[in-house]
Design a protein around this motif. Structure first.
Motif, PDB file in Angstrom:
ATOM      1  N   ALA A 167      35.390  40.688  22.905  1.00 47.87           N
ATOM      2  CA  ALA A 167      36.738  40.227  23.237  1.00 47.87           C
ATOM      3  C   ALA A 167      37.441  41.220  24.154  1.00 47.87           C
ATOM      4  CB  ALA A 167      37.545  40.028  21.953  1.00 47.87           C
ATOM      5  N   GLN A 168      37.216  42.529  23.887  1.00 44.51           N
ATOM      6  CA  GLN A 168      37.827  43.559  24.722  1.00 44.51           C
ATOM      7  C   GLN A 168      37.258  43.514  26.138  1.00 44.51           C
ATOM      8  OE1 GLN A 168      40.359  45.707  23.678  1.00 44.51           O
ATOM      9  NE2 GLN A 168      40.472  46.024  25.885  1.00 44.51           N
ATOM     10  N   ARG A 169      35.926  43.307  26.233  1.00 43.80           N
ATOM     11  CA  ARG A 169      35.313  43.185  27.563  1.00 43.80           C
ATOM     12  C   ARG A 169      35.867  41.975  28.305  1.00 43.80           C
ATOM     13  NH1 ARG A 169      30.481  44.695  24.763  1.00 43.80           N
ATOM     14  NH2 ARG A 169      29.921  42.497  24.580  1.00 43.80           N
ATOM     15  N   GLN A 170      36.040  40.868  27.585  1.00 40.79           N
ATOM     16  CA  GLN A 170      36.584  39.660  28.193  1.00 40.79           C
ATOM     17  C   GLN A 170      38.010  39.892  28.665  1.00 40.79           C
ATOM     18  OE1 GLN A 170      34.587  37.129  28.640  1.00 40.79           O
ATOM     19  NE2 GLN A 170      36.081  35.832  29.678  1.00 40.79           N
ATOM     20  N   GLU A 171      38.789  40.608  27.843  1.00 39.64           N
ATOM     21  CA  GLU A 171      40.181  40.905  28.212  1.00 39.64           C
ATOM     22  C   GLU A 171      40.225  41.819  29.429  1.00 39.64           C
ATOM     23  OE1 GLU A 171      44.315  40.886  28.113  1.00 39.64           O
ATOM     24  OE2 GLU A 171      42.845  39.597  27.100  1.00 39.64           O
ATOM     25  N   ASN A 172      39.346  42.827  29.455  1.00 36.85           N
ATOM     26  CA  ASN A 172      39.293  43.739  30.599  1.00 36.85           C
ATOM     27  C   ASN A 172      38.897  42.994  31.870  1.00 36.85           C
ATOM     28  OD1 ASN A 172      39.986  45.840  28.907  1.00 36.85           O
ATOM     29  ND2 ASN A 172      37.875  46.552  28.628  1.00 36.85           N
ATOM     30  N   LEU A 173      37.931  42.065  31.726  1.00 37.08           N
ATOM     31  CA  LEU A 173      37.507  41.280  32.876  1.00 37.08           C
ATOM     32  C   LEU A 173      38.649  40.413  33.392  1.00 37.08           C
ATOM     33  CD1 LEU A 173      35.293  40.277  34.788  1.00 37.08           C
ATOM     34  CD2 LEU A 173      34.644  38.610  33.028  1.00 37.08           C
TER      35      LEU A 173
END
Length: 245
Positions: A174-180
């Motif tokens: 989820a954090q990677r998705q948010e960063n993306l």
């Protein structure tokens, strides 16, 4: 003699040995008592004593020589199950069968495992969410005593760890998705700003060109009288430059 009678005789031999230690005051030694028990059951002294140990500590009693190196201990841990394992070297068993002091010494070591070590180990394993797969006491050929333990995560603990790992992985995803998403939004914002800047520059250039074009005046005349047109153009330039007022 019946099985019950043999077991009773074995128990009597042990109780007698506790009273008499190495040699009884009544003149019957520990070994002699075991020998009589063995003769009654048709077995040797060592076999009679082994049977007694199995009656006392359970079916987990085995006679084998186990090294003190880690591989040997690991092999015993993998080859046994439960918590009632008592492994005795053959030479030590023979000493125990013929010497009540040796028997009392090693049986105390075995009993200490069941009375103290095992309960403490069980409590520890529960506290850390593990379960015992195998544990016991080993009496080596040189007389040293080793308590061993094999275990694994309890199903409840394993499920908890797996759930925690899954939650961590989902959080990271989820954090990677948010960063993306933020990166894409920032890139889009930069693109829009660049486009606006480019449009402003283009507009400024267009306006500048239109202003320049607006300052251009075309003067015409006949070919025979081109001089007045040139003069008029030159005058216009000078006025634009502020030379003429």
């Amino acid at each position: 003699m019946s099985i019950l009678g043999v077991n009773g005789a074995l128990a009597g031999a042990y109780q007698y040995a506790n009273r008499t230690q190495k040699t009884a005051t009544r003149g019957t030694s520990f070994a002699e008592q075991l020998q009589k028990t063995g003769e009654a059951s048709g077995t040797s002294t060592v076999d009679a004593y082994t049977e007694y140990l199995k009656q006392k500590y359970g079916a987990g009693v085995s006679i084998q020589n186990v090294g003190k190196d880690q591989n040997s201990i690991d092999s015993i841990g993998a080859g046994t199950a439960g918590t009632g394992n008592v492994v005795i070297a053959s030479n030590i068993l023979e000493q125990m069968a013929n010497d009540p002091e040796k028997a009392a010494y090693y049986e105390k070591k075995i009993q200490d495992y069941f009375n103290y070590s095992l309960p403490q180990t069980q409590a520890f394993m529960v506290a850390v969410g593990h379960k015992i797969t195998s544990s016991g006491v080993i009496i080596h050929e040189d007389g040293t005593v080793t308590y061993y333990l094999s275990g694994e995560e309890a199903p409840e603990k394993k499920a908890q760890v797996e759930a925690e790992q899954k939650a961590k992985q989902e959080k990271k995803a989820a954090q990677r998705q948010e960063n993306l998403k933020r990166s894409q939004e920032a890139a889009e914002e930069r693109r829009q700003q660049m486009e606006i800047a480019y449009r402003k520059q283009m507009m400024a250039e267009v306006l500048a060109n239109r202003t320049l074009d607006a300052g251009k005046v075309t003067y015409t005349s006949t070919s025979e009288t081109m001089g007045p047109a040139i003069a008029a153009y030159e005058r216009n330039i000078m006025e634009a430059a502020g030379i003429l007022k």
